[in-house]
Write a protein that holds these residues in place. Structure first.
Motif, PDB file in Angstrom:
ATOM      1  N   GLU A   1     -14.166   3.529   3.971  1.00  0.00           N
ATOM      2  CA  GLU A   1     -13.908   3.669   2.414  1.00  0.00           C
ATOM      3  C   GLU A   1     -13.621   2.670   1.676  1.00  0.00           C
ATOM      4  OE1 GLU A   1     -11.846   8.610   3.014  1.00  0.00           O
ATOM      5  OE2 GLU A   1     -10.508   6.537   2.807  1.00  0.00           O
ATOM      6  N   ALA A   2     -12.768   1.783   2.272  1.00  0.00           N
ATOM      7  CA  ALA A   2     -12.556   0.433   1.477  1.00  0.00           C
ATOM      8  C   ALA A   2     -13.633  -0.536   1.380  1.00  0.00           C
ATOM      9  CB  ALA A   2     -11.197  -0.106   2.323  1.00  0.00           C
TER      10      ALA A   2
ATOM     11  N   PHE B   1     -10.467  -4.529  -1.674  1.00  0.00           N
ATOM     12  CA  PHE B   1     -10.851  -3.743  -0.972  1.00  0.00           C
ATOM     13  C   PHE B   1     -11.719  -4.188   0.300  1.00  0.00           C
ATOM     14  CE2 PHE B   1     -10.611  -1.279  -4.944  1.00  0.00           C
ATOM     15  CZ  PHE B   1      -9.987  -0.227  -4.599  1.00  0.00           C
TER      16      PHE B   1
ATOM     17  N   GLY C   1      -3.665   3.373   3.785  1.00  0.00           N
ATOM     18  CA  GLY C   1      -3.831   4.728   2.908  1.00  0.00           C
ATOM     19  C   GLY C   1      -5.257   4.891   2.583  1.00  0.00           C
ATOM     20  N   MET C   2      -6.217   4.307   3.172  1.00  0.00           N
ATOM     21  CA  MET C   2      -7.549   4.516   3.339  1.00  0.00           C
ATOM     22  C   MET C   2      -8.243   4.128   4.414  1.00  0.00           C
ATOM     23  SD  MET C   2      -8.731   2.165   0.176  1.00  0.00           S
ATOM     24  CE  MET C   2     -10.105   2.963  -0.353  1.00  0.00           C
ATOM     25  N   THR C   3      -9.516   4.609   5.077  1.00  0.00           N
ATOM     26  CA  THR C   3      -9.966   4.189   6.071  1.00  0.00           C
ATOM     27  C   THR C   3     -10.938   2.893   5.708  1.00  0.00           C
ATOM     28  OG1 THR C   3     -12.106   5.395   5.673  1.00  0.00           O
ATOM     29  CG2 THR C   3     -10.603   6.489   6.918  1.00  0.00           C
TER      30      THR C   3
ATOM     31  N   CYS D   1       0.667  -1.086   0.058  1.00  0.00           N
ATOM     32  CA  CYS D   1      -0.183   0.000  -0.093  1.00  0.00           C
ATOM     33  C   CYS D   1       1.015   1.324   0.125  1.00  0.00           C
ATOM     34  CB  CYS D   1      -0.861   0.252   1.111  1.00  0.00           C
ATOM     35  SG  CYS D   1      -1.832  -1.216   1.117  1.00  0.00           S
TER      36      CYS D   1
ATOM     37  N   LYS E   1      -7.894  -3.165  -8.809  1.00  0.00           N
ATOM     38  CA  LYS E   1      -9.093  -2.274  -8.376  1.00  0.00           C
ATOM     39  C   LYS E   1     -10.123  -1.996  -8.877  1.00  0.00           C
ATOM     40  CE  LYS E   1      -5.819  -0.067  -5.238  1.00  0.00           C
ATOM     41  NZ  LYS E   1      -5.168   1.200  -4.609  1.00  0.00           N
TER      42      LYS E   1
ATOM     43  N   GLN F   1     -16.134   1.031  -1.025  1.00  0.00           N
ATOM     44  CA  GLN F   1     -15.736   0.794  -2.450  1.00  0.00           C
ATOM     45  C   GLN F   1     -15.960  -0.690  -2.676  1.00  0.00           C
ATOM     46  OE1 GLN F   1     -15.338   2.581  -4.725  1.00  0.00           O
ATOM     47  NE2 GLN F   1     -13.950   1.479  -6.302  1.00  0.00           N
TER      48      GLN F   1
END
Length: 498
Positions: free
Chosen positions: A375-376, A356, A370-372, A241, A251, A379
């Motif tokens: 958020e993951a 994700f 790199g993301m919460t 990541c 992705k 997605q």
């Protein structure tokens, strides 16, 4: 596209027969007379790759019950499943063991014939090595301890080891992660310029997608062992990541690792072959009660894709291993047309939504991804819904309702379970690692009675191992009960199952 792929597959099959004809002779004169001067003296690397990818799809893509039942998706509704087939055999699961080792051997041959031209044939070699690691991971996740360090060394020049020892899972997983990292670094630093060729039935030579699949395998394996090797899992996932340029991941749905089929006889998608050309869609496979109940309770719009309505217009599942068949088989929902009634269809090896779901779990574990986690997770849900052609309004409604993020790993796992449908082997892995779906249960009328309260922990070792490698396989299976229960796999840390 279908015609092109059919032509490709036919060409590779014909080539294989020609090669066999030119190499199987009894006398020198016979060989001279029967050798086609226009035939290949050596199989082109792309043909070997084509054979392996085709074999993988045919060997592992046809599972409907089996893993589908272990994962809690699909049950038999006429020829009811009482778990009598979970014994050592060279068919069914034994075939898949053999297919893995066969594919690894074929890819070793590809690497051997391109060794002297390694600088020229980089890309086809990259793909071959990636798929070998996928095959090793399949063996590990299915059987646990397996022949690894001494495997495929039966030839005299390799040591004449015909009874290889079984290595421990906890030793092999780190080795595979190390090998995948080496490969990922090579692909990032030294991309090839060669064309993989027509044998790449998955990504058609798109090396950017193969590079992403390599790192996706690293992510999957690291998450698999996160409960038993947390330091290795954390360092692997955070490394990926932290540098998305060097270590890109799958992705988007356009990047899904799917093998599609020509869709014309005899190259139909395996579920379609069984369900429609084999006419088993109505009389044997129904949706599991726990799957349909969950989808109904959460008003999950994906239900219309994974299942068809029963005769009365309702979605209804059936018990696993019920005492008797339903009075009318049409009272049970069958597998949805998207997944079964498509001659082209697809065999999934990795869905990009998985990336994700795993990143969401990693974020909850405190990894820097790199993301919460929210958020993951959201997605992941969107990708899964979109892959099932669910309208945006329905996705929004689900995420605001039963699918709303609640900050728990269970929320991730339940939705991931739904998303993995048809990727049944990976869904079974998810269940054994997480215990989700918590509603899962073995056949109600199992031939083992009350001896086991859970789905199988592993696959049965093939009968050939007990015939020809008895000492080693018996040692590996010393703590296995009834072939598929007993000692759990290394990363299966559930309690209360037996």
């Amino acid at each position: 596209m279908q015609k092109i792929m059919k032509s490709k597959i036919s060409k590779f099959i014909i080539g294989a027969f020609v090669l066999a004809a030119t190499t199987g002779s009894c006398t020198k004169s016979f060989e001279e007379i029967n050798t086609d001067p226009d035939a290949f003296e050596e199989v082109p690397p792309t043909n070997l790759l084509a054979n392996v990818l085709r074999n993988t799809g045919e060997s592992f893509g046809g599972d409907i019950d089996g893993y589908g039942t272990f994962a809690g998706y699909i049950v038999k509704i006429q020829y009811l499943d009482y778990m009598a087939g979970l014994t050592p055999t060279n068919n069914t699961y034994g075939n898949r063991w053999a297919a893995c080792y066969y594919n690894i051997t074929q890819l070793n041959e590809l690497l051997a014939i391109t060794e002297e031209t390694a600088d020229i044939d980089k890309n086809v070699r990259y793909v071959a090595r990636i798929w070998q690691y996928y095959m090793w991971s399949y063996l590990l996740d299915g059987w646990g301890d397996i022949p690894y360090s001494e495997a495929q060394q039966g030839a005299k020049e390799l040591g004449s080891i015909v009874r290889p020892k079984y290595d421990k899972q906890e030793d092999i997983y780190p080795s595979i992660l190390e090998g995948l990292k080496v490969l990922a670094d090579e692909m990032a630093e030294d991309p090839g310029t060669d064309a993989v060729g027509d044998g790449d039935f998955i990504y058609e030579g798109n090396m950017g997608k193969w590079q992403k699949f390599c790192n996706a395998l690293r992510l999957r394996i690291a998450m698999r062992i996160s409960g038993v090797a947390p330091d290795l899992a954390k360092s692997t996932i955070e490394e990926i990541c932290a540098d998305p340029m060097a270590y890109p991941l799958l992705k988007t749905n356009e990047e899904n690792c799917y093998l599609t089929y020509p869709g014309a006889a005899p190259y139909w998608e395996p579920w379609y072959t069984t369900g429609y050309t084999g006419d088993r869609r109505v009389d044997n496979f129904g949706m599991a009660d726990i799957f349909i109940d969950h989808l109904n309770e959460t008003a999950d719009p994906r239900i219309a894709k994974v299942a068809n309505v029963a005769a009365d217009g309702q979605y209804r599942g059936f018990q696993n291993g019920a005492a008797a068949t339903p009075p009318d088989l049409r009272d049970i929902s069958f597998i949805g047309d998207k997944y079964m009634k498509d001659a082209v269809g697809f065999t999934p090896f990795y869905k990009s939504c998985e990336t994700f779901y795993m990143l969401a779990e990693a974020a909850l574990l405190g990894y820097n991804v790199g993301m919460t986690a929210q958020e993951a997770y959201e997605q992941a849900v969107r990708l899964s819904m979109q892959d099932n052609q669910i309208p945006e309004a329905a996705i929004t409604t689900y995420l605001a309702g039963a699918g709303m993020w609640d900050g728990t790993k269970e929320r991730i796992w339940w939705d991931m379970w739904v998303a993995l449908f048809k990727e049944n082997f990976e869904a079974w892995n998810l269940y054994r690692r997480t215990g989700i779906p918590s509603t899962n249960y073995p056949s109600l009328n199992s031939v083992y009675g009350d001896a086991h309260n859970d789905q199988p922990f592993r696959l049965p070792y093939p009968n050939n191992e007990f015939l020809y490698n008895a000492e080693n396989v018996n040692s590996a299976a010393a703590n296995v009960a009834d072939f598929v229960w007993g000692e759990q796999l290394w990363w299966d840390q559930r309690t209360g199952v037996y």
